[in-house]
Design an enzyme around this catalytic site. Sequence first.
Site, mmCIF file in Angstrom:
data_model
loop_
_atom_site.group_PDB
_atom_site.id
_atom_site.type_symbol
_atom_site.label_atom_id
_atom_site.label_comp_id
_atom_site.label_asym_id
_atom_site.label_seq_id
_atom_site.Cartn_x
_atom_site.Cartn_y
_atom_site.Cartn_z
ATOM 1 N N GLU A 6 6.745 18.322 -25.522
ATOM 2 C CA GLU A 6 6.427 18.511 -24.630
ATOM 3 C C GLU A 6 6.635 19.624 -23.989
ATOM 4 O OE1 GLU A 6 2.723 16.620 -23.091
ATOM 5 O OE2 GLU A 6 4.487 14.875 -23.754
ATOM 6 N N HIS A 32 -3.365 17.176 -26.041
ATOM 7 C CA HIS A 32 -3.193 15.376 -25.463
ATOM 8 C C HIS A 32 -4.685 14.832 -26.045
ATOM 9 C CE1 HIS A 32 0.480 15.982 -24.103
ATOM 10 N NE2 HIS A 32 -0.036 15.277 -23.503
ATOM 11 N N LYS A 54 1.256 11.364 -11.468
ATOM 12 C CA LYS A 54 0.102 10.648 -12.533
ATOM 13 C C LYS A 54 1.415 9.253 -12.459
ATOM 14 C CE LYS A 54 -2.716 13.429 -14.612
ATOM 15 N NZ LYS A 54 -3.808 13.111 -16.123
ATOM 16 N N ARG A 75 -5.021 21.976 -14.347
ATOM 17 C CA ARG A 75 -4.025 21.285 -14.691
ATOM 18 C C ARG A 75 -4.102 20.472 -15.787
ATOM 19 N NH1 ARG A 75 -1.442 16.508 -11.006
ATOM 20 N NH2 ARG A 75 -0.769 15.157 -12.635
ATOM 21 N N ASN A 104 -3.341 18.832 -20.754
ATOM 22 C CA ASN A 104 -4.005 18.307 -21.511
ATOM 23 C C ASN A 104 -3.844 18.850 -23.584
ATOM 24 O OD1 ASN A 104 -4.184 15.969 -19.938
ATOM 25 N ND2 ASN A 104 -5.298 16.794 -19.660
ATOM 26 N N GLU A 138 -6.127 17.065 -10.088
ATOM 27 C CA GLU A 138 -6.931 17.028 -11.793
ATOM 28 C C GLU A 138 -8.254 17.723 -11.363
ATOM 29 O OE1 GLU A 138 -6.431 14.142 -14.766
ATOM 30 O OE2 GLU A 138 -5.867 15.539 -16.096
ATOM 31 N N HIS A 179 -3.806 11.704 -28.054
ATOM 32 C CA HIS A 179 -4.079 10.112 -26.973
ATOM 33 C C HIS A 179 -5.315 9.543 -28.277
ATOM 34 C CE1 HIS A 179 -3.454 11.526 -22.600
ATOM 35 N NE2 HIS A 179 -2.408 10.487 -23.441
ATOM 36 N N LYS A 224 5.176 22.605 -15.175
ATOM 37 C CA LYS A 224 4.857 22.029 -14.775
ATOM 38 C C LYS A 224 3.880 22.117 -13.074
ATOM 39 C CE LYS A 224 2.746 16.758 -15.456
ATOM 40 N NZ LYS A 224 2.604 15.374 -15.951
ATOM 41 N N HIS A 232 4.165 9.288 -27.992
ATOM 42 C CA HIS A 232 3.761 9.935 -27.855
ATOM 43 C C HIS A 232 4.158 11.353 -28.202
ATOM 44 C CE1 HIS A 232 0.897 11.288 -24.327
ATOM 45 N NE2 HIS A 232 2.089 11.984 -24.105
ATOM 46 N N ARG A 280 1.274 -1.200 -0.334
ATOM 47 C CA ARG A 280 0.182 0.227 -0.133
ATOM 48 C C ARG A 280 1.022 0.975 0.256
ATOM 49 N NH1 ARG A 280 -3.429 -2.563 4.288
ATOM 50 N NH2 ARG A 280 -4.661 -3.589 2.794
HETATM 51 N N1 LIG Z 1 2.824 10.242 -15.997
HETATM 52 C C1 LIG Z 1 2.395 11.607 -16.879
HETATM 53 O O1 LIG Z 1 1.992 12.211 -15.757
HETATM 54 C C2 LIG Z 1 3.191 10.856 -18.304
HETATM 55 C C3 LIG Z 1 2.878 12.421 -19.358
HETATM 56 C C4 LIG Z 1 3.243 12.044 -20.071
HETATM 57 C C5 LIG Z 1 3.713 10.485 -20.561
HETATM 58 N N2 LIG Z 1 3.361 9.270 -19.493
HETATM 59 C C6 LIG Z 1 3.555 8.382 -20.285
HETATM 60 O O2 LIG Z 1 5.048 8.028 -20.698
HETATM 61 C C7 LIG Z 1 5.209 7.224 -22.029
HETATM 62 C C8 LIG Z 1 6.178 7.813 -22.816
HETATM 63 O O3 LIG Z 1 7.160 8.154 -22.369
HETATM 64 P P1 LIG Z 1 8.636 8.468 -23.489
HETATM 65 O O4 LIG Z 1 8.644 8.452 -24.358
HETATM 66 O O5 LIG Z 1 10.105 7.894 -22.012
HETATM 67 O O6 LIG Z 1 9.125 6.301 -23.956
HETATM 68 P P2 LIG Z 1 9.400 5.592 -23.071
HETATM 69 O O7 LIG Z 1 9.724 4.692 -21.539
HETATM 70 O O8 LIG Z 1 9.070 3.792 -23.590
HETATM 71 O O9 LIG Z 1 11.219 4.868 -23.628
HETATM 72 C C9 LIG Z 1 11.146 5.350 -25.352
HETATM 73 C C10 LIG Z 1 12.066 4.627 -25.216
HETATM 74 O O10 LIG Z 1 13.661 4.598 -25.766
HETATM 75 C C11 LIG Z 1 14.060 4.176 -24.762
HETATM 76 N N3 LIG Z 1 15.156 4.754 -23.546
HETATM 77 C C12 LIG Z 1 14.964 5.434 -22.475
HETATM 78 N N4 LIG Z 1 15.662 5.695 -21.834
HETATM 79 C C13 LIG Z 1 16.957 6.318 -23.014
HETATM 80 C C14 LIG Z 1 18.426 6.777 -22.953
HETATM 81 N N5 LIG Z 1 18.385 7.234 -22.071
HETATM 82 N N6 LIG Z 1 18.497 6.692 -24.107
HETATM 83 C C15 LIG Z 1 18.490 5.505 -25.095
HETATM 84 N N7 LIG Z 1 17.448 5.041 -24.935
HETATM 85 C C16 LIG Z 1 16.199 5.347 -24.127
HETATM 86 C C17 LIG Z 1 13.422 2.886 -24.118
HETATM 87 O O11 LIG Z 1 14.017 1.647 -23.567
HETATM 88 C C18 LIG Z 1 12.183 3.311 -25.250
HETATM 89 O O12 LIG Z 1 12.062 2.337 -25.827
HETATM 90 C C19 LIG Z 1 3.336 6.326 -22.064
HETATM 91 O O13 LIG Z 1 2.929 5.411 -22.204
HETATM 92 C C20 LIG Z 1 2.587 7.967 -21.681
HETATM 93 O O14 LIG Z 1 1.619 7.335 -20.955
HETATM 94 C C21 LIG Z 1 3.249 10.045 -18.957
HETATM 95 ZN ZN LIG Z 2 2.303 14.006 -22.870
#
Ligand SMILES: NC(=O)c1ccc[n+]([C@@H]2O[C@H](COP(=O)([O-])OP(=O)(O)OC[C@H]3O[C@@H](n4cnc5c(N)ncnc54)[C@H](O)[C@@H]3O)[C@@H](O)[C@H]2O)c1
Ligand SMILES: [Zn+2]
Lengths: 380, 380
Positions: free
Chosen positions: B197, B259, B155, B252, B256, B248, B263, B238, B278, B133
């Site tokens: 972003e 987005h 999030k 907040r 989006n 949110e 999305h 942010k 993304h 938890r």
């Molecule tokens: N929690 C939130 O508020 C929030 C906000 C925006 C996006 N997201 C989420 O984030 C995700 C997308 O994030 P992302 O774009 O980082 O994707 P990801 O984590 O899949 O990373 C993208 C790719 O880069 C590679 N990678 C990561 N770091 C690296 C590095 N330093 N060198 C080489 N390769 C590297 C990873 O292995 C992956 O293949 C989505 O699932 C989205 O929903 C969440």
């Molecule tokens: Zn985003």
Amino acid sequence: MADTIAAPATSDRNTVRVDLDTRSYDIKIGRGLIETAGAEIVSVLPGARLCVIADKTVAGLHLDAFSTSLDAAGIVHTVLTVPAGESTKCFREFERLCDDVLATRLERGDAIVALGGGVVGDLAGFVASATRRGMAFVQVPTTLLAQVDSSVGGKTGINSRHGKNLIGAFYQPVLVLADTAVLDTLPIRDFRSGYAEVAKYGLLGDADFFDWLEVNWKAIFAGGPERDEAVARSCQAKADIVAADELEAGQRALLNLGHTFGHALESAVSYETERLVHGEGVSIGTMLAHEFSARLGLIGEDTVMRVHRHLTAVGLPVRLQDIPGQLPGAETFMDIIAQDKKVSRGSLTFILTRGIGHAFVEKGVDPAIVTEFLKEKLEP
Amino acid sequence: MADTIAAPATSDRNTVRVDLDTRSYDIKIGRGLIETAGAEIVSVLPGARLCVIADKTVAGLHLDAFSTSLDAAGIVHTVLTVPAGESTKCFREFERLCDDVLATRLERGDAIVALGGGVVGDLAGFVASATRRGMAFVQVPTTLLAQVDSSVGGKTGINSRHGKNLIGAFYQPVLVLADTAVLDTLPIRDFRSGYAEVAKYGLLGDADFFDWLEVNWKAIFAGGPERDEAVARSCQAKADIVAADELEAGQRALLNLGHTFGHALESAVSYETERLVHGEGVSIGTMLAHEFSARLGLIGEDTVMRVHRHLTAVGLPVRLQDIPGQLPGAETFMDIIAQDKKVSRGSLTFILTRGIGHAFVEKGVDPAIVTEFLKEKLEP
Ligand SMILES: NC(=O)c1ccc[n+]([C@@H]2O[C@H](COP(=O)([O-])OP(=O)(O)OC[C@H]3O[C@@H](n4cnc5c(N)ncnc54)[C@H](O)[C@@H]3O)[C@@H](O)[C@H]2O)c1
Ligand SMILES: [Zn+2]
Ligand SMILES: NC(=O)c1ccc[n+]([C@@H]2O[C@H](COP(=O)([O-])OP(=O)(O)OC[C@H]3O[C@@H](n4cnc5c(N)ncnc54)[C@H](O)[C@@H]3O)[C@@H](O)[C@H]2O)c1
Ligand SMILES: [Zn+2]
């Protein structure tokens, strides 16, 4: 508190307020409350649609009445059922319910309702916490255990193969409706199991309440107004402790009186409820906690006997030998206890007592002494 | 803010404080931070053991350096890896990780570390929120998107077959360490994705920042001190919004921008990252949000063109036609949008803009107008 004879249906009610800032909510307690549940919910969540989660046993007994009252209040709702029993608190049901709730297209202001015992409350609460990162949540507890314990305090969760309740969230409901009349259909074994928690509140912090229980337990079992009073006093006791310590950093641990041993017993029988239900584990665990306290010279044999007498009178098991079948050895129990979530950085924390109503948290109990104690209890 | 040339390794750092009462924490930003991560973590979580969660790609590139710095600080830690990619944000991995974390016998004061992009951050954060938890949680974001967006705000979550991020928790880390040097190994496509972003923060609320980005984007891509500044200003933007609206409820939603459409696009291509990542969805969505705002007479074509020019300059896709392969029709998009979690009680909420730096939340957008708009964009 109820001090007159219960009037029919909905007139005799108690309300316990759980005080948690912006997450405060009411627990309403009374006979027949389920028949006005719709109106109660509308007043807290106007316009919300509901997804009701119930186990199949409870659905068969009480869903019609509940659903009728929702309809009467004009609340749009769908129902999802799960199998009855502890094994329902698992990842698979969690996933299925999250997906099914999303399929009903509920939005964030809509609500999930747990209609059932602690199993459904814990599972549905975790689903509510996680779906859309948090939907409104209403508890309609239908077991004594759920009314006096699991529906108060916001702990939700499921079991992992590493132990009970190890996955979950702290997530508060917006309303709890405890209809004490639905307990009339509860099998006696489950009623007794819940009663172990009622007795616990007296034992841990309220000697007067324990005195009162010794006199009034028969009326509580029979369904008189004493039942409402017992539920309300139990909820109040837990609510007070939870309000002081929402995230279980300190005094909330008192609620675990009887539970460190109790959980280990449940785990030892692989949560086979034919052998042991939660409150039976708590009852035996509570006895062990008193016996262990006596062993440490904290209380006398007379206190141990008084607890023993009351738990035995209501029909609860009190000895390890009351559990049918084989039990593991003391060492295995210690391993289970060490993995229990009440463990903090390797040292054992137990709830011990200096007398009825005077439990306390003891950190750093020597595992060797506990092992020795358990060995004797297992092979008396 | 960095206003000198970056000194070697760890000397050039920015700290952004995320202000959330008892859940406040620091985001530290700088080149080479991973090499002193152990010391940073010890100062926030003395004595804690760690379970590091990384995807296999990131583990191959940066785990050694990270692990070495943990060893140097005397931190006991284990590592769990997951496959790289969005499909890892699923129930199965969530369950496996919760179980594997429990198997390491971490206790509640111990911590889970996400070493990776947004996928690992979201998944590991949800695991941290649910295991026992709630365990302590540290983010070491390794993509630009994770550094400026997903690691800020708490999030966490996984995807459901009904949509992205529909299961999860609001759960804050105790520390975020953003090493801007690890971005040197990031494929250009992922760097650009994160940059969408960064640009968003300028577009939604800070015209000066957008001006600055138009001038400095090349240095940000190249890894100069401007990169640190861009990350810090983005995190600050942010953090300010999140501090004002943690759960949110209102403003907040500005985050989006781009987005709702974005999305829907990700969902339309079934999250196949070969077709769309993304930030690419966000970039196209941001253009659509500006074009739709222009359609409603809120901004002029010159503003649309300016946004178009910058996103195109950095190499981001800006049109639906930039996505390889077939796209569904406008009606299907509307269905996807309706199920998106930004929908409130049947009326559509969009983030529109009155000019660069002046986005706003518009509730009750007429779905018919959006459908019409999308039809034109899909078949120009
Ligand atoms: N929690 C939130 O508020 C929030 C906000 C925006 C996006 N997201 C989420 O984030 C995700 C997308 O994030 P992302 O774009 O980082 O994707 P990801 O984590 O899949 O990373 C993208 C790719 O880069 C590679 N990678 C990561 N770091 C690296 C590095 N330093 N060198 C080489 N390769 C590297 C990873 O292995 C992956 O293949 C989505 O699932 C989205 O929903 C969440
Ligand atoms: Zn985003
Ligand atoms: N969240 C907490 O703080 C907390 C506290 C204590 C216990 N718990 C959890 O609660 C669970 C045990 O709760 P429980 O004892 O209510 O178990 P339960 O929910 O399984 O209910 C026991 C049985 O009674 C049946 N039942 C329920 N209401 C009935 C009624 N009115 N009439 C007839 N049958 C009825 C159920 O179908 C079930 O078969 C455990 O999983 C335990 O971990 C949680
Ligand atoms: Zn209990």
